[in-house]
Design a protein around this motif. Sequence first.
Motif, PDB file in Angstrom:
ATOM      1  N   VAL A  29      45.213  38.400  52.508  1.00  8.32           N
ATOM      2  CA  VAL A  29      44.868  37.624  51.274  1.00  8.32           C
ATOM      3  C   VAL A  29      45.912  36.945  50.454  1.00  8.32           C
ATOM      4  CG1 VAL A  29      43.143  37.362  49.550  1.00  8.32           C
ATOM      5  CG2 VAL A  29      42.520  38.606  51.344  1.00  8.32           C
ATOM      6  N   TYR A  30      45.969  35.909  50.260  1.00  9.42           N
ATOM      7  CA  TYR A  30      47.075  35.298  49.244  1.00  9.42           C
ATOM      8  C   TYR A  30      46.386  35.285  47.964  1.00  9.42           C
ATOM      9  CZ  TYR A  30      49.565  34.214  53.493  1.00  9.42           C
ATOM     10  OH  TYR A  30      50.496  34.310  54.547  1.00  9.42           O
ATOM     11  N   ILE A  31      47.006  35.821  47.041  1.00  7.22           N
ATOM     12  CA  ILE A  31      46.506  35.934  45.509  1.00  7.22           C
ATOM     13  C   ILE A  31      47.371  35.292  44.904  1.00  7.22           C
ATOM     14  CG2 ILE A  31      45.343  37.485  44.001  1.00  7.22           C
ATOM     15  CD1 ILE A  31      45.049  39.367  46.238  1.00  7.22           C
ATOM     16  N   ALA A  32      46.884  34.532  43.633  1.00  7.89           N
ATOM     17  CA  ALA A  32      47.756  33.998  42.654  1.00  7.89           C
ATOM     18  C   ALA A  32      46.771  33.573  41.392  1.00  7.89           C
ATOM     19  CB  ALA A  32      48.483  32.846  43.021  1.00  7.89           C
ATOM     20  N   GLY A  33      47.675  33.707  40.074  1.00  9.41           N
ATOM     21  CA  GLY A  33      47.011  33.269  39.059  1.00  9.41           C
ATOM     22  C   GLY A  33      46.519  34.455  38.169  1.00  9.41           C
ATOM     23  N   SER A  34      45.428  33.975  37.146  1.00  6.48           N
ATOM     24  CA  SER A  34      45.137  35.030  36.286  1.00  6.48           C
ATOM     25  C   SER A  34      43.514  34.188  35.893  1.00  6.48           C
ATOM     26  CB  SER A  34      45.632  35.320  34.982  1.00  6.48           C
ATOM     27  OG  SER A  34      46.091  33.999  34.311  1.00  6.48           O
ATOM     28  N   GLY A  35      42.761  34.971  35.367  1.00  5.09           N
ATOM     29  CA  GLY A  35      41.630  34.649  34.971  1.00  5.09           C
ATOM     30  C   GLY A  35      40.347  35.027  35.955  1.00  5.09           C
ATOM     31  N   PRO A  36      39.133  34.414  35.965  1.00  5.35           N
ATOM     32  CA  PRO A  36      38.026  34.709  36.784  1.00  5.35           C
ATOM     33  C   PRO A  36      38.472  34.342  38.166  1.00  5.35           C
ATOM     34  CG  PRO A  36      37.211  33.743  34.977  1.00  5.35           C
ATOM     35  CD  PRO A  36      38.801  33.564  34.806  1.00  5.35           C
ATOM     36  N   ALA A  37      37.763  35.041  39.570  1.00  6.02           N
ATOM     37  CA  ALA A  37      38.247  34.782  40.781  1.00  6.02           C
ATOM     38  C   ALA A  37      37.477  33.697  41.178  1.00  6.02           C
ATOM     39  CB  ALA A  37      37.982  36.263  41.464  1.00  6.02           C
ATOM     40  N   VAL A  38      38.353  32.858  41.973  1.00  2.00           N
ATOM     41  CA  VAL A  38      37.789  31.747  42.787  1.00  2.00           C
ATOM     42  C   VAL A  38      38.302  32.318  44.429  1.00  2.00           C
ATOM     43  CG1 VAL A  38      37.610  29.257  43.535  1.00  2.00           C
ATOM     44  CG2 VAL A  38      37.417  30.285  41.105  1.00  2.00           C
ATOM     45  N   ILE A  39      37.370  32.298  45.350  1.00  2.00           N
ATOM     46  CA  ILE A  39      37.679  32.313  46.716  1.00  2.00           C
ATOM     47  C   ILE A  39      37.870  31.005  47.451  1.00  2.00           C
ATOM     48  CG2 ILE A  39      37.259  33.638  48.897  1.00  2.00           C
ATOM     49  CD1 ILE A  39      37.078  35.486  46.666  1.00  2.00           C
ATOM     50  N   VAL A  40      38.875  30.735  47.840  1.00  2.00           N
ATOM     51  CA  VAL A  40      39.255  29.618  48.558  1.00  2.00           C
ATOM     52  C   VAL A  40      39.258  29.656  50.018  1.00  2.00           C
ATOM     53  CG1 VAL A  40      41.101  27.704  48.867  1.00  2.00           C
ATOM     54  CG2 VAL A  40      40.341  28.638  46.507  1.00  2.00           C
ATOM     55  N   MET A  41      38.624  29.185  50.780  1.00  2.00           N
ATOM     56  CA  MET A  41      38.478  29.530  52.324  1.00  2.00           C
ATOM     57  C   MET A  41      39.063  28.181  52.893  1.00  2.00           C
ATOM     58  SD  MET A  41      34.642  31.250  52.285  1.00  2.00           S
ATOM     59  CE  MET A  41      33.972  30.351  51.070  1.00  2.00           C
ATOM     60  N   SER A  42      40.000  28.305  53.775  1.00  2.00           N
ATOM     61  CA  SER A  42      40.609  26.894  54.349  1.00  2.00           C
ATOM     62  C   SER A  42      39.866  26.399  55.360  1.00  2.00           C
ATOM     63  CB  SER A  42      42.041  27.453  54.967  1.00  2.00           C
ATOM     64  OG  SER A  42      41.713  28.189  56.145  1.00  2.00           O
ATOM     65  N   GLU A  43      40.138  25.117  55.762  1.00  2.00           N
ATOM     66  CA  GLU A  43      39.404  24.520  56.672  1.00  2.00           C
ATOM     67  C   GLU A  43      40.455  24.759  58.000  1.00  2.00           C
ATOM     68  OE1 GLU A  43      40.042  20.519  55.376  1.00  2.00           O
ATOM     69  OE2 GLU A  43      42.066  20.712  55.227  1.00  2.00           O
ATOM     70  N   MET A  44      39.831  24.164  59.127  1.00  2.00           N
ATOM     71  CA  MET A  44      40.441  24.134  60.243  1.00  2.00           C
ATOM     72  C   MET A  44      41.870  23.294  60.018  1.00  2.00           C
ATOM     73  SD  MET A  44      40.156  25.984  63.041  1.00  2.00           S
ATOM     74  CE  MET A  44      38.808  27.132  63.448  1.00  2.00           C
ATOM     75  N   ALA A  61      44.324  26.035  36.894  1.00  2.00           N
ATOM     76  CA  ALA A  61      43.051  25.587  35.951  1.00  2.00           C
ATOM     77  C   ALA A  61      42.785  26.673  35.287  1.00  2.00           C
ATOM     78  CB  ALA A  61      42.056  25.052  36.809  1.00  2.00           C
ATOM     79  N   GLY A  62      43.387  27.948  35.558  1.00  3.16           N
ATOM     80  CA  GLY A  62      42.926  29.149  34.728  1.00  3.16           C
ATOM     81  C   GLY A  62      42.160  30.210  35.510  1.00  3.16           C
ATOM     82  N   PHE A  63      42.463  30.156  36.822  1.00  2.00           N
ATOM     83  CA  PHE A  63      41.517  31.342  37.699  1.00  2.00           C
ATOM     84  C   PHE A  63      42.589  31.820  38.644  1.00  2.00           C
ATOM     85  CE2 PHE A  63      38.992  27.368  37.057  1.00  2.00           C
ATOM     86  CZ  PHE A  63      37.857  28.024  36.314  1.00  2.00           C
ATOM     87  N   THR A  64      42.156  33.128  39.028  1.00  5.52           N
ATOM     88  CA  THR A  64      42.779  33.857  40.097  1.00  5.52           C
ATOM     89  C   THR A  64      42.301  33.622  41.407  1.00  5.52           C
ATOM     90  OG1 THR A  64      43.038  35.875  38.439  1.00  5.52           O
ATOM     91  CG2 THR A  64      43.437  36.030  40.747  1.00  5.52           C
ATOM     92  N   VAL A  65      43.299  32.964  42.371  1.00  6.36           N
ATOM     93  CA  VAL A  65      42.665  32.456  43.468  1.00  6.36           C
ATOM     94  C   VAL A  65      43.017  33.528  44.577  1.00  6.36           C
ATOM     95  CG1 VAL A  65      43.635  30.889  45.430  1.00  6.36           C
ATOM     96  CG2 VAL A  65      43.525  30.159  43.180  1.00  6.36           C
ATOM     97  N   TYR A  66      41.946  33.776  45.351  1.00  3.88           N
ATOM     98  CA  TYR A  66      41.752  34.794  46.552  1.00  3.88           C
ATOM     99  C   TYR A  66      41.770  33.580  47.755  1.00  3.88           C
ATOM    100  CZ  TYR A  66      41.290  38.628  43.578  1.00  3.88           C
ATOM    101  OH  TYR A  66      41.481  39.677  42.552  1.00  3.88           O
ATOM    102  N   MET A  67      42.967  33.823  48.560  1.00  5.55           N
ATOM    103  CA  MET A  67      42.901  32.877  49.845  1.00  5.55           C
ATOM    104  C   MET A  67      43.010  33.529  50.726  1.00  5.55           C
ATOM    105  SD  MET A  67      44.860  29.296  50.250  1.00  5.55           S
ATOM    106  CE  MET A  67      46.576  29.906  49.716  1.00  5.55           C
ATOM    107  N   PRO A  68      42.054  34.044  51.473  1.00  4.44           N
ATOM    108  CA  PRO A  68      41.791  34.759  52.900  1.00  4.44           C
ATOM    109  C   PRO A  68      42.513  33.994  54.075  1.00  4.44           C
ATOM    110  CG  PRO A  68      39.648  34.104  52.644  1.00  4.44           C
ATOM    111  CD  PRO A  68      40.493  33.753  51.409  1.00  4.44           C
ATOM    112  N   SER A  69      43.471  34.423  54.832  1.00  2.81           N
ATOM    113  CA  SER A  69      43.713  33.936  56.103  1.00  2.81           C
ATOM    114  C   SER A  69      42.660  34.206  57.207  1.00  2.81           C
ATOM    115  CB  SER A  69      44.978  34.666  56.420  1.00  2.81           C
ATOM    116  OG  SER A  69      45.294  34.001  57.747  1.00  2.81           O
TER     117      SER A  69
END
Length: 268
Positions: A29-44, A61-69
């Motif tokens: 999981v790629y994580i960056a930022g601060s603030g409330p969490a937003v899960i960003v799920m990638s497209e193909m 925009a003020g959020f902590t991104v959690y971007m799972p591979s």
Amino acid sequence: MADIDPKFRDSLEDFERREVTLLGKTKRVYIAGSGPAVIVMSEMPGISPYVARFARWVRDAGFTVYMPSLFGEDGVLPSNGKTMMTVARACISKEFRAFASNASSPVTKWLRALAAQAHQECGGEGVGAIGMCFTGNFALSMMLEKAVIAPVLSQPSLPMHNPSGLAIDPDELALVKARMEAEDLTALAYRFEGDSFCKAERFAAYSEALGDRFIGKVLPDSAANPDAPLKTPHSVVTLHLIDEVGQPTVEARDEILDFFRARLISDQ
């Protein structure tokens, strides 16, 4: 008009790389930022530079991104051949039910656990989630986790080969709808009018299932970046976004960010 070179390799060095083990399965999981969490799920076919760009907009925009591979090679936009191989692997994977209508992909259980952990780590009113294309419907299934309160479905493309099908178990869908009504929650959704992967029938099916809790927005094909590597209008906030003021795709991106702010930040 293409502002990202399709051959660019994004190092993702401004993200923390974390191996996260939940429900007995480990994913990067790629994580960056601060603030409330937003899960960003990638497209193909995976976390391309275009997906990473969107994740950075969410971070800024003020959020902590959690971007799972979840599939593919991180940081690149592969050739058509490698893309098809990634799609084929995902289609036969037990984690995804690419062709099944009325069935939830098992990977959504792991994603719900990730959302719960992210909320514990970041706080805030709750967690936002956006799925795109292959993962487009996952944000809805993730609402079975109470922390998820801001779901976005961008060009949801499953199930494949059934334009009016919904990739969620009917019992789960009923629970999600009941929760949305009880807590006054809504789901945002986006597609291009002529998208051959996410057709009008799918939005109609979501509208029938969720009523006014589903806010589906359709962009004209003319709003899609004509220089994108994929010529079919499809990826609203990634490949086909035109990064210029006043463009419908930028307005869609900003609507999504405002949606996250309104739901996740208490003083909004």
